[in-house]
Write a protein that holds these residues in place. Sequence first.
Motif, PDB file in Angstrom:
ATOM      1  N   ARG A 131       0.835  -1.213   0.000  1.00 43.59           N
ATOM      2  CA  ARG A 131       0.000   0.000   0.000  1.00 43.59           C
ATOM      3  C   ARG A 131       0.862   1.251   0.000  1.00 43.59           C
ATOM      4  O   ARG A 131       0.596   2.205  -0.744  1.00 43.59           O
ATOM      5  N   ALA A 172     -11.208  -0.782   2.407  1.00 44.77           N
ATOM      6  CA  ALA A 172     -10.359   0.067   3.247  1.00 44.77           C
ATOM      7  C   ALA A 172      -9.061   0.411   2.518  1.00 44.77           C
ATOM      8  O   ALA A 172      -8.503   1.506   2.675  1.00 44.77           O
ATOM      9  N   GLU A 173      -8.596  -0.510   1.701  1.00 48.73           N
ATOM     10  CA  GLU A 173      -7.406  -0.287   0.892  1.00 48.73           C
ATOM     11  C   GLU A 173      -7.661   0.823  -0.130  1.00 48.73           C
ATOM     12  O   GLU A 173      -6.819   1.695  -0.355  1.00 48.73           O
ATOM     13  N   GLU A 226      -9.898   3.235   0.142  1.00 45.90           N
ATOM     14  CA  GLU A 226      -9.984   4.495   0.882  1.00 45.90           C
ATOM     15  C   GLU A 226      -8.603   5.071   1.136  1.00 45.90           C
ATOM     16  O   GLU A 226      -8.386   6.275   1.028  1.00 45.90           O
ATOM     17  N   ALA A 227      -7.654   4.209   1.498  1.00 41.22           N
ATOM     18  CA  ALA A 227      -6.314   4.664   1.865  1.00 41.22           C
ATOM     19  C   ALA A 227      -5.500   5.119   0.658  1.00 41.22           C
ATOM     20  O   ALA A 227      -4.651   6.004   0.782  1.00 41.22           O
ATOM     21  N   GLU A 262     -17.971   0.891   2.281  1.00 42.47           N
ATOM     22  CA  GLU A 262     -18.836  -0.285   2.121  1.00 42.47           C
ATOM     23  C   GLU A 262     -20.311   0.125   1.998  1.00 42.47           C
ATOM     24  O   GLU A 262     -21.059  -0.484   1.241  1.00 42.47           O
ATOM     25  N   ARG A 302     -18.764   4.738   5.786  1.00 44.51           N
ATOM     26  CA  ARG A 302     -17.766   3.808   5.266  1.00 44.51           C
ATOM     27  C   ARG A 302     -18.017   3.586   3.781  1.00 44.51           C
ATOM     28  O   ARG A 302     -19.141   3.677   3.301  1.00 44.51           O
TER      29      ARG A 302
END
Length: 349
Positions: free
Chosen positions: A185, A205-206, A208-209, A328, A326
């Motif tokens: 990442r 989440a990946e 988002e980052a 998701e 989120r």
Amino acid sequence: MSDARAPASVEVEGLTFHYPGAEDPALREVAFRVRPGERLGLLGPNGAGKSTMMRIACGYLPVPRRRGTKVRVAGLDVATQSLAVREQVGYLPEQVPLYQELRVREHLEFRAAVKRVRRRARRAEVERVAGLAGLEDMLETPIGRLSRGYRQRVGIADALLGSPPLVVLDEPTVGLDPNQVQGIRTMLKNLGGAQTLIFSSHILAEVEALCDRIIILSRGAVVADETVSAALASDTLSIEWGRPSSGGGGEGDAIRGAAVQACLEQAWSRFDAAGPLEVELSVVGDRVQATVVSGPVALDELAAAIGAESLAAGLPLVRLEPGRRRLEERFAVVTGFREAPERAKGGRS
């Protein structure tokens, strides 16, 4: 091949793609643009068309000859300049093709030759991408003896050979352990600006980052195309007040909750015909907390009104910030997995 090339743009217009014998198209009138240096997350349920879209952009699947269809990479037409496009792209497919009998260094040196990295520069280039992918200690290991995670790293290193203007990665962290994922990442995030990045991942989440922007596909069609910040934005305000210096416990909590409710209603009344106030209120220790739905009112305007009314009422604000959802949740709504959630769970006034 030059050592440094400008990051590539990507343009897709009117793209519909059928696999031979398939009843439904894999892609339906897909259109989007990627700016040079942008990090784009391509998302969607299984079978949504993500891998198909990537293969077409990389020149591995043909662009359909239809009026109004256009796919360009770095200004090059993928339909008529496929070889030139492939020279601009580093691609990690979903299933990584590797030569099992070769050592990691041998495989990467061969791939560097295929990609026309200059002979004198190949060794340094192999060591550069091995360092980025965390393969420094595996260069002399036969690929057939590597774990799945390390094979994935070899595929990522391969995609980075020659510093391609566009890097396209299909599920790049599959098979990696948490520490390896964090390292990859960080490496991918550092690509932003110098190289354009398009990658697919089911780990939201990946996304988002790493990403500046997301495109979500569902049944082959684009159902969302927005910045990550817009995808995560909520129409709620999260607010917290401290205890006034004269505040007490017990009954005082109820009185203070009523004072906060009155403050919020007064702020809401500034906006004519805004509909009913939607608020969830709770007392936690010596704090009063609330979540307020902005509805038709601009979030910043409502925040300003609540701040002013809190000051006038002598209620000390300790937090007033936009809510956050989120990724998701956004994904589930736009792909039709579930309806948009109720805006407020608590009382209405």
